[in-house]
Design an enzyme around this catalytic site. Structure first.
Site, PDB file in Angstrom:
ATOM      1  N   GLU A  90      -1.252   4.122  10.002  1.00  0.00           N
ATOM      2  CA  GLU A  90      -2.658   4.275   9.583  1.00  0.00           C
ATOM      3  C   GLU A  90      -3.305   5.517  10.201  1.00  0.00           C
ATOM      4  O   GLU A  90      -4.513   5.567  10.411  1.00  0.00           O
ATOM      5  CB  GLU A  90      -3.490   3.027   9.929  1.00  0.00           C
ATOM      6  CG  GLU A  90      -3.025   1.752   9.284  1.00  0.00           C
ATOM      7  CD  GLU A  90      -3.260   1.718   7.793  1.00  0.00           C
ATOM      8  OE1 GLU A  90      -3.966   2.596   7.274  1.00  0.00           O
ATOM      9  OE2 GLU A  90      -2.712   0.809   7.149  1.00  0.00           O
ATOM     10  N   GLN A 143       4.326  -4.443  34.159  1.00  0.00           N
ATOM     11  CA  GLN A 143       4.458  -4.056  35.563  1.00  0.00           C
ATOM     12  C   GLN A 143       4.014  -5.181  36.485  1.00  0.00           C
ATOM     13  O   GLN A 143       4.624  -5.423  37.538  1.00  0.00           O
ATOM     14  CB  GLN A 143       3.629  -2.796  35.833  1.00  0.00           C
ATOM     15  CG  GLN A 143       3.872  -2.153  37.204  1.00  0.00           C
ATOM     16  CD  GLN A 143       5.207  -1.424  37.260  1.00  0.00           C
ATOM     17  OE1 GLN A 143       5.844  -1.193  36.233  1.00  0.00           O
ATOM     18  NE2 GLN A 143       5.647  -1.087  38.462  1.00  0.00           N
ATOM     19  N   PHE A 163       0.870  -1.176   0.000  1.00  0.00           N
ATOM     20  CA  PHE A 163       0.000   0.000   0.000  1.00  0.00           C
ATOM     21  C   PHE A 163       0.905   1.224   0.000  1.00  0.00           C
ATOM     22  O   PHE A 163       1.427   1.629   1.047  1.00  0.00           O
ATOM     23  CB  PHE A 163      -0.890  -0.048   1.240  1.00  0.00           C
ATOM     24  CG  PHE A 163      -2.047   0.915   1.250  1.00  0.00           C
ATOM     25  CD1 PHE A 163      -3.276   0.554   0.722  1.00  0.00           C
ATOM     26  CD2 PHE A 163      -1.923   2.182   1.826  1.00  0.00           C
ATOM     27  CE1 PHE A 163      -4.363   1.428   0.768  1.00  0.00           C
ATOM     28  CE2 PHE A 163      -3.000   3.062   1.865  1.00  0.00           C
ATOM     29  CZ  PHE A 163      -4.219   2.678   1.337  1.00  0.00           C
ATOM     30  N   ARG A 194       2.555 -16.403  40.827  1.00  0.00           N
ATOM     31  CA  ARG A 194       3.589 -15.706  41.590  1.00  0.00           C
ATOM     32  C   ARG A 194       3.113 -15.451  43.026  1.00  0.00           C
ATOM     33  O   ARG A 194       2.018 -14.920  43.250  1.00  0.00           O
ATOM     34  CB  ARG A 194       3.911 -14.381  40.913  1.00  0.00           C
ATOM     35  CG  ARG A 194       4.833 -13.449  41.666  1.00  0.00           C
ATOM     36  CD  ARG A 194       6.243 -13.945  41.698  1.00  0.00           C
ATOM     37  NE  ARG A 194       7.154 -12.909  42.162  1.00  0.00           N
ATOM     38  CZ  ARG A 194       8.382 -13.147  42.575  1.00  0.00           C
ATOM     39  NH1 ARG A 194       8.866 -14.372  42.578  1.00  0.00           N
ATOM     40  NH2 ARG A 194       9.161 -12.150  42.973  1.00  0.00           N
ATOM     41  N   GLY A 250      10.176  -7.431  37.910  1.00  0.00           N
ATOM     42  CA  GLY A 250      11.444  -7.508  37.202  1.00  0.00           C
ATOM     43  C   GLY A 250      11.424  -8.512  36.069  1.00  0.00           C
ATOM     44  O   GLY A 250      12.113  -8.336  35.052  1.00  0.00           O
ATOM     45  N   GLY A 309       3.013  12.359   5.303  1.00  0.00           N
ATOM     46  CA  GLY A 309       2.557  11.297   6.194  1.00  0.00           C
ATOM     47  C   GLY A 309       1.140  11.558   6.637  1.00  0.00           C
ATOM     48  O   GLY A 309       0.180  11.038   6.071  1.00  0.00           O
ATOM     49  N   THR A 358       2.322   6.741   1.803  1.00  0.00           N
ATOM     50  CA  THR A 358       3.152   7.629   2.624  1.00  0.00           C
ATOM     51  C   THR A 358       4.454   8.009   1.931  1.00  0.00           C
ATOM     52  O   THR A 358       5.089   7.182   1.269  1.00  0.00           O
ATOM     53  CB  THR A 358       3.468   6.946   3.970  1.00  0.00           C
ATOM     54  OG1 THR A 358       2.245   6.691   4.660  1.00  0.00           O
ATOM     55  CG2 THR A 358       4.358   7.816   4.836  1.00  0.00           C
ATOM     56  N   GLU A 359       4.848   9.263   2.111  1.00  0.00           N
ATOM     57  CA  GLU A 359       6.135   9.745   1.629  1.00  0.00           C
ATOM     58  C   GLU A 359       6.851  10.479   2.755  1.00  0.00           C
ATOM     59  O   GLU A 359       6.253  10.774   3.796  1.00  0.00           O
ATOM     60  CB  GLU A 359       5.943  10.679   0.429  1.00  0.00           C
ATOM     61  CG  GLU A 359       5.307   9.993  -0.768  1.00  0.00           C
ATOM     62  CD  GLU A 359       5.191  10.925  -1.982  1.00  0.00           C
ATOM     63  OE1 GLU A 359       5.713  12.065  -1.912  1.00  0.00           O
ATOM     64  OE2 GLU A 359       4.588  10.502  -2.982  1.00  0.00           O
TER      65      GLU A 359
END
Length: 384
Positions: free
Chosen positions: A366, A339, A125, A271, A343, A133, A128-129
Site C-alpha cells: 500500500e 528482545q 485489488f 519472568r 532467547g 509498483g 501493482t505490476e
C-alpha cells in the site's frame, strides 16, 4: 474536541476483538505453517456475516455503513489475533469501497451483496505490476475495445487473495498515447472469466495465511459494462483508494504491534532474574514506555485520518502520516517485544517471531515508507 468513540464504533471494535480471540487466534499458528485453509475461508465468511466485509458500504448493498473510524478499529482488533485475516478483510473492504464509489447501480447490485455477504470469499485489488509498483502510472496491462467487449492483456503482481477472490477490480491502460496516468481505466472482472489466470502463490516471509498471487490476463474478454466510472479516469480512482487503504494497513500494523507488546508485558511480569520480576528493571520499563507511547501516537494518527475521510475532508496527507508512523512503530514494537523475551523470543513456541515477520511488510505494501515520505513532503510544501 471529542475523543470518545460512539457506542456503535465501540461495539464494532469489541466484536472484532472477541471474534478474533475466539476464531482467528486459535488458527493463526497453523495458517503461518501453511495449514488450515478451509478454516481460514470459513472465518472470512463468518466475518462477512457479521458485517466486517463492507464496513463502509451502504446498507442497500449489504454493507454496514459503519464508517472509516469503525473500519480502522475493526482491522486493528482483527490484526491482534491474525494479520493474514486482517489484511484479507482490509483489501476486501477496499474493493467494496471502489465499487460503491464509482460503480454503476447495476455493478453495485451485482457484486456488492456477494462481497459483503460472503458469497465471495474476498475481493482482489489488481493494480501493482512487475514494473509498476511505487509508480502505478507506468503499468503495461492493456484494455482495448473490440465490438461490444473489452479485451484485457497483461499481468498483475502481488495480488492479495488472488486464489479465492470472487471479483477483481482491475486497472489497465485504455489510451496508450495519453500522458502517464491519464489513459488508465478501471474494470470489474469476475473470477472464472475465460482468460483470467491465477498464477503461482508467492512464498512469503510473513502473513503466509493470506495468499498472494500473480494474476494474468490473456485475451480476457469482458463486457463493455465492466468499465467502472469514466473511461481513462481510473488512475484518479486508484490514487484515492490507495489513500484509504493506507488507513487499513496502518491499523493492521498497530494491531500486530499491540499483540506483540501485550505478550511481552505479560512475560516480563512472570519472568524472574536476580530474584525479582524483570518488569521491575528500569531499563526494560523504559523500553516498554517508549513503545507504548509510539503506539498511542500511531493510534491517534490513524483515527485522525479515518475521521477526516469519514467527514469527506482531504485526508491523503493524514493517511500517509498514519501509515508511515504506524508501520515503522510496529517494526520497533515487535523487535522490542522479542528482545524482552530474551532467547525465548527467538523460539517458535512464542508468537514473537511471527509478529515480527507479519509486521515487516506493512512498511512496503500500500505504498512504501519512502513513498509515504514523498507524499507527506509534497502535501506539506503545498501549504508553504
Amino acid at each position: 474536541m471529542q475523543f470518545a468513540l460512539t457506542s456503535e464504533q465501540q461495539m464494532i471494535a469489541d466484536t472484532a476483538l472477541r471474534l478474533g480471540q475466539d476464531r482467528l487466534a486459535p488458527l493463526a499458528e497453523r495458517l503461518d505453517a501453511g495449514e488450515g485453509r478451509a478454516e481460514f475461508l470459513a472465518n472470512l465468511k463468518m466475518l462477512a456475516e457479521n458485517g466486517f466485509m463492507g464496513l463502509n458500504v451502504s446498507a442497500d448493498h449489504g454493507g454496514s455503513e459503519a464508517g472509516t473510524v469503525a473500519f480502522a478499529l475493526a482491522i486493528e482488533a482483527l490484526a491482534r489475533s491474525c494479520a493474514s485475516t486482517a489484511v484479507t478483510t482490509s483489501v476486501t473492504n477496499m474493493v467494496g469501497e471502489v465499487i460503491e464509489a464509482v460503480g454503476s447501480e447495476d455493478q453495485k447490485a451485482a457484486f456488492l451483496p456477494k462481497l459483503t455477504g460472503g458469497a465471495y470469499a474476498a475481493g482482489g485489488f489488481c493494480l501493482t505490476e512487475a514494473g509498476a509498483g511505487s509508480d502505478p502510472s507506468s503499468m503495461k496491462t492493456r484494455a482495448r475495445m473490440e465490438g461490444n467487449e473489452w479485451v484485457l492483456n497483461g499481468a498483475k503482481l502481488y495480488i492479495t487473495s488472488g486464489e479465492y477472490a470472487g471479483v477483481f477490480v482491475v486497472w489497465a491502460v485504455t489510451d496508450p498515447d495519453a500522458a502517464p496516468g491519464k489513459g488508465i481505466s478501471c474494470f470489474l472482472v469476475e473470477a472464472g472469466t475465460p482468460g483470467l489466470i491465477i498464477g503461482k502463490a508467492e512464498k512469503k516471509m510473513g502473513q503466509t495465511g493470506s495468499v498472494t498471487n500473480e494474476v494474468i490476463f490473456e485475451d480476457c474478454r469482458i463486457p463493455a459494462s465492466a468499465l467502472m466510472g469514466r473511461e481513462n479516469d481510473g488512475f484518479r480512482v486508484a490514487v484515492g483508494e490507495l489513500a484509504g487503504g493506507r488507513i487499513g494497513i496502518a491499523s493492521l500494523a498497530l494491531g500486530i504491534a499491540r499483540a506483540a507488546m501485550e505478550t511481552a508485558k505479560l512475560y516480563v511480569k512472570e519472568r524472574k532474574q536476580f530474584g525479582r520480576p524483570i518488569a521491575d528493571m528500569q531499563g526494560l520499563q523504559w523500553m516498554i514506555a517508549d513503545r507504548e507511547t509510539e503506539l498511542e501516537a500511531a493510534r491517534l494518527l490513524i483515527l485522525q485520518a479515518a475521521w477526516l475521510k469519514e467527514q469527506g475532508q482531504p485526508f491523503a496527507k493524514a493517511a500517509s502520516m498514519a501509515k508511515l508512523y504506524a508501520s515503522e512503530a510496529a517494526q520497533r514494537a515487535t523487535y522490542t517485544a522479542l528482545q524482552l523475551h530474551g532467547g525465548a523470543g527467538y523460539i517458535r513456541d512464542y508468537p514473537l517471531e511471527r509478529h515480527a515477520r507479519d509486521a515487516r511488510i506493512t512498511t512496503i505494501y500500500e505504498g512504501t515508507s519512502e513513498i509515504q515520505r514523498l507524499i507527506i513532503a509534497r502535501e506539506v510544501m503545498k501549504a508553504v
